[in-house]
Each structure stands twice: as structure tokens, then as C-alpha cells.
Design a protein around this motif. Structure first.
Motif, PDB file in Angstrom:
ATOM      1  N   ALA A   1       2.863  -7.005   3.752  1.00  0.00           N
ATOM      2  CA  ALA A   1       2.365  -6.488   2.572  1.00  0.00           C
ATOM      3  C   ALA A   1       1.602  -6.673   2.143  1.00  0.00           C
ATOM      4  O   ALA A   1       0.583  -6.431   0.715  1.00  0.00           O
ATOM      5  CB  ALA A   1       3.240  -7.743   1.712  1.00  0.00           C
ATOM      6  N   ILE A   2       0.286  -7.961   1.935  1.00  0.00           N
ATOM      7  CA  ILE A   2      -0.795  -8.157   1.320  1.00  0.00           C
ATOM      8  C   ILE A   2      -1.918  -7.075   1.651  1.00  0.00           C
ATOM      9  O   ILE A   2      -2.500  -6.753   0.745  1.00  0.00           O
ATOM     10  CB  ILE A   2      -1.189  -9.659   1.143  1.00  0.00           C
ATOM     11  N   ARG A   3      -1.864  -6.709   2.908  1.00  0.00           N
ATOM     12  CA  ARG A   3      -2.753  -5.825   3.502  1.00  0.00           C
ATOM     13  C   ARG A   3      -2.998  -4.576   2.566  1.00  0.00           C
ATOM     14  O   ARG A   3      -3.873  -3.355   2.473  1.00  0.00           O
ATOM     15  CB  ARG A   3      -2.320  -5.326   4.760  1.00  0.00           C
ATOM     16  N   GLU A   4      -1.207  -4.360   2.387  1.00  0.00           N
ATOM     17  CA  GLU A   4      -0.178  -2.647   1.211  1.00  0.00           C
ATOM     18  C   GLU A   4      -1.219  -2.976   0.526  1.00  0.00           C
ATOM     19  O   GLU A   4      -1.946  -2.267  -0.764  1.00  0.00           O
ATOM     20  CB  GLU A   4       0.668  -2.607   1.279  1.00  0.00           C
ATOM     21  N   VAL A   5      -1.099  -4.424  -0.302  1.00  0.00           N
ATOM     22  CA  VAL A   5      -1.743  -4.631  -2.211  1.00  0.00           C
ATOM     23  C   VAL A   5      -3.033  -4.640  -2.319  1.00  0.00           C
ATOM     24  O   VAL A   5      -3.811  -3.748  -2.922  1.00  0.00           O
ATOM     25  CB  VAL A   5      -0.939  -5.902  -1.944  1.00  0.00           C
ATOM     26  N   LEU A   6      -3.168  -4.270  -1.562  1.00  0.00           N
ATOM     27  CA  LEU A   6      -5.535  -4.520  -1.225  1.00  0.00           C
ATOM     28  C   LEU A   6      -5.393  -2.731  -0.804  1.00  0.00           C
ATOM     29  O   LEU A   6      -6.652  -2.731  -1.666  1.00  0.00           O
ATOM     30  CB  LEU A   6      -5.750  -4.996  -0.372  1.00  0.00           C
TER      31      LEU A   6
ATOM     32  N   ALA B   1      -3.054  -1.007  -1.731  1.00  0.00           N
ATOM     33  CA  ALA B   1      -2.855  -0.111  -3.194  1.00  0.00           C
ATOM     34  C   ALA B   1      -3.863  -0.424  -4.518  1.00  0.00           C
ATOM     35  O   ALA B   1      -4.080   0.757  -5.118  1.00  0.00           O
ATOM     36  CB  ALA B   1      -1.062  -0.542  -3.790  1.00  0.00           C
ATOM     37  N   ILE B   2      -4.267  -1.761  -4.880  1.00  0.00           N
ATOM     38  CA  ILE B   2      -5.317  -1.432  -6.032  1.00  0.00           C
ATOM     39  C   ILE B   2      -6.732  -0.560  -5.464  1.00  0.00           C
ATOM     40  O   ILE B   2      -7.765  -0.636  -6.613  1.00  0.00           O
ATOM     41  CB  ILE B   2      -5.393  -3.726  -6.252  1.00  0.00           C
TER      42      ILE B   2
END
Length: 196
Positions: A11-16, A18-19
Motif C-alpha cells: 500500500a505504501i508503494r502505491e501511495v508513493l 500516487a503522489i
């Protein structure tokens, strides 16, 4: 259920992404796993029993020194804690001051700090944290009164929006005899005296 570190890292990989960041760049390559490890620590209290540290009590009337029955409150000031605000998933940190008026049960002082730590290691709001600490101690120790005062600084206020860098929030939770403001006035004064 323990924190699923693999899911958090994904999920954090996705957040990175996404920003607009590249999770493969050298400075971020280990970030998803680091955040997953941090979350395992931050949220380790989700499935923990907050009353467990209070299970080993000493009977005041039948304990090793019944002639020293407490006539007043037991207070532990300045319990440092950190938690994560459930609204923005930003840290908040501060000090909890915990006092209880014993019935027949007393407990080691470290147990009070452990209750705070367990309940703070969950997505929280400060108001609920104080209420949960008070309820846990009141019920487990059958205390005649409990007072919990929390003074904390919130990342959602100090780091975003209006950025009130020095603002702190104070909450009070009281049970039993300490629901009467006059009964808790001495304890509030003792907490304030510790700030000097």
C-alpha cells in the motif's frame, strides 16, 4: 491479528506512486518496508488486552503491610506516550497523568504506564484514549476513583493546516469519586506542580 507488513508495504508503494514518486529510486526503495515495520510498532496494541498489566494486584487489606492502607490517591505523572491520530494517520505525542483512589487493590506503578502504552498503540483520538485508560483502570482495580489527564501535541495541528506549532490539547477523564471537580482539584494541582 498482527499487522500485515506485506500488505502495508504494498500500500505504501502505491501511495508513493500516487503522489508522483518513483518507489524504485534509491532513497525510497526501502521505504515501504520501513513504514510497514513502523506501523507494526505503532499499532501493536490493536489486539492487546489493556487490562492485562493490571492482573497482578496486591490486596491492601490482606497484603504484606495492611497497616499502611492508602488513604489517598496513587498518581503516576508524566507518562510519555505516542499514538497515531485516526483522522489523518499522523503522530500525536504527549504525557498522560494517571491517578486512582484504591479500593482493596493496588498495582505496581509500571502497570499504569503499560496500560497507557497499549491503548495508545492503536489508531486513536485523544479524548477516547483518556476515557479508555480511565475505564480500564476503574474496572480492573475496582478503584473508588480514577483521573486521567492527557496533554498532547498533534501532528495534524502542528504540521498541516494552520500549523500551530506550540499548541497542545488537554483532556480529562474521570471516574467514581473524581467525577466531582472539587474531589480532583488536589490532583490537578499536583499535576500542575510537576510542570514547574
Amino acid at each position: 491479528m498482527a499487522v500485515d507488513r506485506d500488505r502495508v508495504a504494498a500500500a505504501i508503494r502505491e501511495v508513493l506512486e500516487a503522489i508522483g514518486e518513483d518507489p524504485e529510486r534509491p532513497g525510497l526503495r526501502q521505504t515501504p518496508q520501513r513504514v510497514a515495520d513502523a506501523y507494526a510498532e505503532f499499532f501493536g496494541g490493536i489486539d492487546a488486552d489493556a487490562a492485562a498489566p493490571l492482573a497482578r494486584t496486591i490486596s491492601v487489606s490482606q497484603g504484606p503491610a495492611p497497616e499502611t492502607e492508602p488513604s489517598g490517591a496513587v498518581m503516576l505523572r508524566d507518562i510519555q506516550f505516542r499514538s497515531v491520530c485516526e483522522h489523518h494517520l499522523l503522530l500525536f505525542r504527549g504525557k498522560a497523568h494517571v491517578a486512582y483512589l484504591p479500593g482493596d487493590k493496588v498495582v505496581g506503578l509500571g502497570a499504569l504506564a503499560n496500560v497507557v502504552e497499549i491503548l495508545a498503540a492503536r489508531p486513536q483520538v485523544q479524548e477516547r484514549l483518556g476515557e479508555q485508560i480511565a475505564d480500564t483502570i476503574a474496572e480492573a482495580l475496582e478503584a473508588r476513583g480514577v483521573l486521567v489527564v492527557i496533554d498532547a501535541m498533534h501532528g495534524c495541528l502542528t504540521m498541516r493546516g494552520e500549523r500551530q506549532r506550540e499548541a497542545s490539547t488537554v483532556t480529562v477523564a474521570a471516574r467514581g469519586e473524581y467525577t466531582d471537580p472539587a474531589a480532583r482539584a488536589e490532583l490537578i494541582a499536583l499535576i500542575a506542580a510537576g510542570r514547574g
